[in-house]
Design a protein around this motif. Structure first.
Motif, PDB file in Angstrom:
ATOM      1  N   THR B 187       0.823  -1.203   0.000  1.00 54.14           N
ATOM      2  CA  THR B 187       0.000   0.000   0.000  1.00 54.14           C
ATOM      3  C   THR B 187       0.861   1.259   0.000  1.00 54.14           C
ATOM      4  O   THR B 187       0.603   2.206  -0.749  1.00 54.14           O
ATOM      5  CB  THR B 187      -0.924  -0.010   1.223  1.00 54.14           C
ATOM      6  OG1 THR B 187      -1.480  -1.299   1.364  1.00 54.14           O
ATOM      7  CG2 THR B 187      -2.038   1.007   1.070  1.00 54.14           C
ATOM      8  N   ALA B 192       0.608   5.699  -0.874  1.00 57.67           N
ATOM      9  CA  ALA B 192      -0.308   6.023   0.214  1.00 57.67           C
ATOM     10  C   ALA B 192       0.490   6.503   1.425  1.00 57.67           C
ATOM     11  O   ALA B 192       1.613   6.074   1.642  1.00 57.67           O
ATOM     12  CB  ALA B 192      -1.135   4.798   0.590  1.00 57.67           C
ATOM     13  N   GLN B 196      -3.302   6.699   5.493  1.00 58.68           N
ATOM     14  CA  GLN B 196      -4.177   6.095   4.481  1.00 58.68           C
ATOM     15  C   GLN B 196      -4.049   4.574   4.505  1.00 58.68           C
ATOM     16  O   GLN B 196      -5.032   3.851   4.352  1.00 58.68           O
ATOM     17  CB  GLN B 196      -3.811   6.606   3.085  1.00 58.68           C
ATOM     18  CG  GLN B 196      -4.332   7.995   2.791  1.00 58.68           C
ATOM     19  CD  GLN B 196      -3.836   8.514   1.444  1.00 58.68           C
ATOM     20  OE1 GLN B 196      -2.673   8.301   1.072  1.00 58.68           O
ATOM     21  NE2 GLN B 196      -4.696   9.197   0.725  1.00 58.68           N
ATOM     22  N   LEU B 200      -7.414   2.664   5.160  1.00 57.38           N
ATOM     23  CA  LEU B 200      -8.047   2.018   4.008  1.00 57.38           C
ATOM     24  C   LEU B 200      -7.706   0.544   3.870  1.00 57.38           C
ATOM     25  O   LEU B 200      -8.435  -0.197   3.247  1.00 57.38           O
ATOM     26  CB  LEU B 200      -7.641   2.751   2.720  1.00 57.38           C
ATOM     27  CG  LEU B 200      -8.005   4.232   2.687  1.00 57.38           C
ATOM     28  CD1 LEU B 200      -7.407   4.908   1.468  1.00 57.38           C
ATOM     29  CD2 LEU B 200      -9.511   4.408   2.708  1.00 57.38           C
ATOM     30  N   VAL B 201      -6.582   0.143   4.459  1.00 56.88           N
ATOM     31  CA  VAL B 201      -6.173  -1.243   4.243  1.00 56.88           C
ATOM     32  C   VAL B 201      -6.099  -2.051   5.536  1.00 56.88           C
ATOM     33  O   VAL B 201      -6.746  -3.085   5.670  1.00 56.88           O
ATOM     34  CB  VAL B 201      -4.837  -1.312   3.485  1.00 56.88           C
ATOM     35  CG1 VAL B 201      -4.354  -2.741   3.363  1.00 56.88           C
ATOM     36  CG2 VAL B 201      -5.002  -0.696   2.106  1.00 56.88           C
ATOM     37  N   ARG B 204      -9.490  -2.294   7.248  1.00 59.00           N
ATOM     38  CA  ARG B 204     -10.408  -3.086   6.453  1.00 59.00           C
ATOM     39  C   ARG B 204     -10.053  -4.563   6.522  1.00 59.00           C
ATOM     40  O   ARG B 204     -10.906  -5.418   6.665  1.00 59.00           O
ATOM     41  CB  ARG B 204     -10.348  -2.615   5.006  1.00 59.00           C
ATOM     42  CG  ARG B 204     -11.420  -3.181   4.134  1.00 59.00           C
ATOM     43  CD  ARG B 204     -11.131  -2.800   2.724  1.00 59.00           C
ATOM     44  NE  ARG B 204     -11.725  -1.526   2.394  1.00 59.00           N
ATOM     45  CZ  ARG B 204     -12.576  -1.384   1.375  1.00 59.00           C
ATOM     46  NH1 ARG B 204     -12.899  -2.411   0.654  1.00 59.00           N
ATOM     47  NH2 ARG B 204     -13.074  -0.215   1.099  1.00 59.00           N
ATOM     48  N   LYS B 205      -8.754  -4.827   6.442  1.00 57.44           N
ATOM     49  CA  LYS B 205      -8.304  -6.212   6.528  1.00 57.44           C
ATOM     50  C   LYS B 205      -8.685  -6.810   7.880  1.00 57.44           C
ATOM     51  O   LYS B 205      -8.975  -7.992   7.980  1.00 57.44           O
ATOM     52  CB  LYS B 205      -6.775  -6.252   6.344  1.00 57.44           C
ATOM     53  CG  LYS B 205      -6.160  -7.624   6.376  1.00 57.44           C
ATOM     54  CD  LYS B 205      -6.240  -8.304   5.042  1.00 57.44           C
ATOM     55  CE  LYS B 205      -5.648  -9.696   5.082  1.00 57.44           C
ATOM     56  NZ  LYS B 205      -5.901 -10.436   3.863  1.00 57.44           N
TER      57      LYS B 205
END
Ligand SMILES: Nc1ncnc2c1ncn2[C@@H]1O[C@H](COP(=O)(O)OP(=O)(O)OP(=O)(O)O)[C@@H](O)[C@H]1O
Ligand SMILES: [Mg+2]
Lengths: 266, 297
Positions: B187, B192, B196, B200-201, B204-205
């Motif tokens: 990412t 990013a 971020q 965003l990652v 979410r993961k």
């Protein structure tokens, strides 16, 4: 490539110049001297393979190109990594835009936890592209560029981890290409793949070197023989020999390189 | 040699048999408790419909009136407040610890969290009574209401929130640490920023893990008794605001079981309350597993 049929000037990345040179780079982790006085130039529009025995510092070197050692503790880095004449290790270097120039492909494919479509659109979105139509075009273009479009065009919105490992790796490549990098950094990017997927990635690299500077770490000498234009041989944190693949493989200047190529140690 | 061989196999069989037996026993224990509570709560269910019990608000055991609604709402309010407060703090703390802090900070923080998690809940109760209750009644509440004792739903929520904080933080830290670094690096390489990447990652993961942790914390919070009982005022009314007293179900059981059991049906009513708790915890755990399973596939 099949991509050309839909190529639109707005989507096809314009080829960029890529300049990467490493000057007197030293990396210490605690008391360990991991990289010693590295001085190399990475040639543009070609594939450079970094080879050497396990633990010699190949991955670490690749990470310094991208400042991915930032989160590692107790690391001291001296020297310069110049990307288009900007030193990555300048005190107030702005990292994100330099990282954006580097597409990264890791050993195991790691799709982002989202759909196939969003994986590719992700990079564009964080850099401000919101236009749905534009994103659609970019996604299609990049999926075609890695030969994945036909396989996934009917399920763009399923989670990316539903793909096979080989497909995931190509997706990761496409994801990196979507932010229009100038370099591709690959750390043993084919070693977790089956032979066919692995061949697929190799062929893609050969195709892509027209537009990018590709740096790949590899454990398989035969892979390096097949696709390398330039070779960097490392041993115990030092670059022993670097040069055109032809010359290094056929006429190694150093005894150590010769022994390694003959399989005396690995 | 042959004999020795069969001996080994016999031992292996025996060991697995014993372990199977013990596992079954602990399963049976759960089922047994459930059945026991259910049977004990039968007398009151024979006299009143479940709906009447759940939806009425009058709690006058000596008159035979058993309205559970205030207790149910009290439990929900306190648990809800606790989760809302603890969740945001725990998330940010865990993000800081895994993504930003140096390991020297972690070496200092984790033992502190372990101590907090290990404190007996009565200590939290005392802390709440000494600090939170007066703070609410003297400093916070006067801005909003005319008069408040401080023994309130809010006090219960705060104390409970602080109690589940260490649990949530250590669960979250664990959840974030299993997100592979390769994913973060991938990412970051797209340009990013670290924030971020987290937002965003990494988050979410970890979504399914976070959900499971929250559900676990909720079922812990539901059953917490002593500390809450000490600060929430224990009045069987529906709280009109967070500054009003309330009376959660575990406190009801703890305060009354063993006393006044001569009152008809009282015993059975408390058993029914315990059965509620049992079911809620069971449903939450099962639900979290189902959600986890769904998301993972
Ligand atoms: N975070 C770290 N902390 C301490 N030592 C490290 C760390 N990362 C790498 N090293 C050390 O740096 C040296 C080089 O590691 P690196 O991973 O770069 O080797 P490599 O050439 O990629 O090996 P391989 O071929 O096995 O992947 C090794 O000796 C390793 O132990
Ligand atoms: Mg490596």
């Amino acid at each position: 490539m099949e991509a050309s049929s839909i190529t639109k000037d707005t989507v096809k990345p314009t080829a960029k110049e890529a300049h990467l040179s490493v000057r007197n780079l030293n990396v210490h982790i605690l008391k360990n001297h991991i990289l010693k006085n590295i001085d190399i130039e990475i040639p543009d529009k070609s594939i450079t393979c970094i080879i050497g025995p396990s633990g010699c510092g190949k991955s670490t070197l690749l990470k310094t190109f991208n400042r991915l050692l930032d989160k590692t503790e107790n690391v001291t880095i001296t020297g310069k990594v110049l990307v288009d004449n900007e030193n990555l290790y300048e005190k107030d270097a702005e990292v994100t835009h330099i990282r954006k120039k580097m597409g990264l492909l890791s050993q195991r494919p790691c799709p982002l936890p989202m759909s196939i479509y969003d994986n590719i659109a992700f990079g564009c979105k964080i850099h401000g592209t919101r236009n749905k139509k534009k994103l659609d075009e970019i996604v299609e273009y990049q999926l075609r560029a890695v030969g994945l479009w036909k396989e996934v065009k009917d399920r763009l919105h399923v989670p990316a981890n539903k793909l096979s490992i080989g497909q995931q790796q190509r997706l990761c490549l496409a994801r990196g290409l979507a932010v229009e990098p100038a370099f591709i950094l690959a750390d043993e990017a084919t070693s977790a793949l089956d032979p066919i997927s692995s061949k697929h990635i190799e062929e893609l690299f050969v195709e892509l070197k027209k537009d990018y500077a590709i740096v790949m770490v590899t454990h398989t000498l035969r892979q390096a023989l097949r696709i390398a234009d330039y070779v960097v041989f490392m041993y115990l944190g030092e670059v022993i020999e670097a040069g055109p693949a032809e010359q290094v493989f056929k006429n190694p200047r150093r005894e150590l390189t010769k022994k390694y190529l003959e399989g005396a140690f690995s | 040699m042959n004999k020795k061989f069969s001996n080994r196999i016999f031992k292996d069989k025996l060991a697995s048999g014993v372990m199977l037996g013990l596992t079954t026993l602990s399963l049976l224990l759960v089922v047994g408790i459930g059945i026991g509570l259910y049977l004990k709560s039968q007398p009151i269910l024979e006299q009143k419909t479940l709906w009447t019990l759940l939806s009425t608000t009058e709690w006058k055991p000596s008159n035979g009136e058993f309205g559970f609604l205030p207790f149910i709402l009290g439990t929900l309010w306190i648990t809800g407040l606790a989760i809302v407060m603890a969740l945001s703090i725990a998330l940010l703390t865990a993000i800081y610890l895994t993504e930003y802090s140096k390991s020297s900070v972690k070496r200092f923080v984790f033992p502190a969290l372990d101590i907090l998690a290990g404190l007996p809940s009565v200590v939290y109760g005392v802390w709440g009574t000494l600090f939170i209750v007066p703070w609410i009644s003297e400093t916070l509440a006067p801005h909003f209401v005319e008069y408040a004792t401080g023994y309130s739903t809010l006090a219960g929520g705060i104390v409970l929130g602080v109690m589940i904080l260490p649990l949530l933080i250590s669960l979250f830290v664990e959840i974030f640490s299993v997100v592979p670094d390769d994913l973060r690096n991938a990412t970051l390489s797209l340009g990013a920023t670290p924030w971020q990447t987290i937002k965003l990652v990494v988050l979410r993961k970890s979504f399914s893990g976070i959900l499971a942790a929250v559900v676990l914390a909720i079922s812990r919070a539901f059953g917490e008794t002593i500390a809450v009982l000490m600060v929430c005022g224990n009045l069987p009314v529906i709280p009109g605001s967070v500054f009003d007293s309330c009376y959660p179900i575990p406190a009801l059981i703890a305060n009354n079981y063993g006393e006044m059991l001569s009152v008809p049906l009282y015993d059975s009513a408390l058993m029914l309350a315990a059965f509620f708790l049992f079911i809620v915890v069971l449903v939450f755990n099962a639900g979290s597993r189902i959600i986890l399973h769904r998301i993972e596939r």
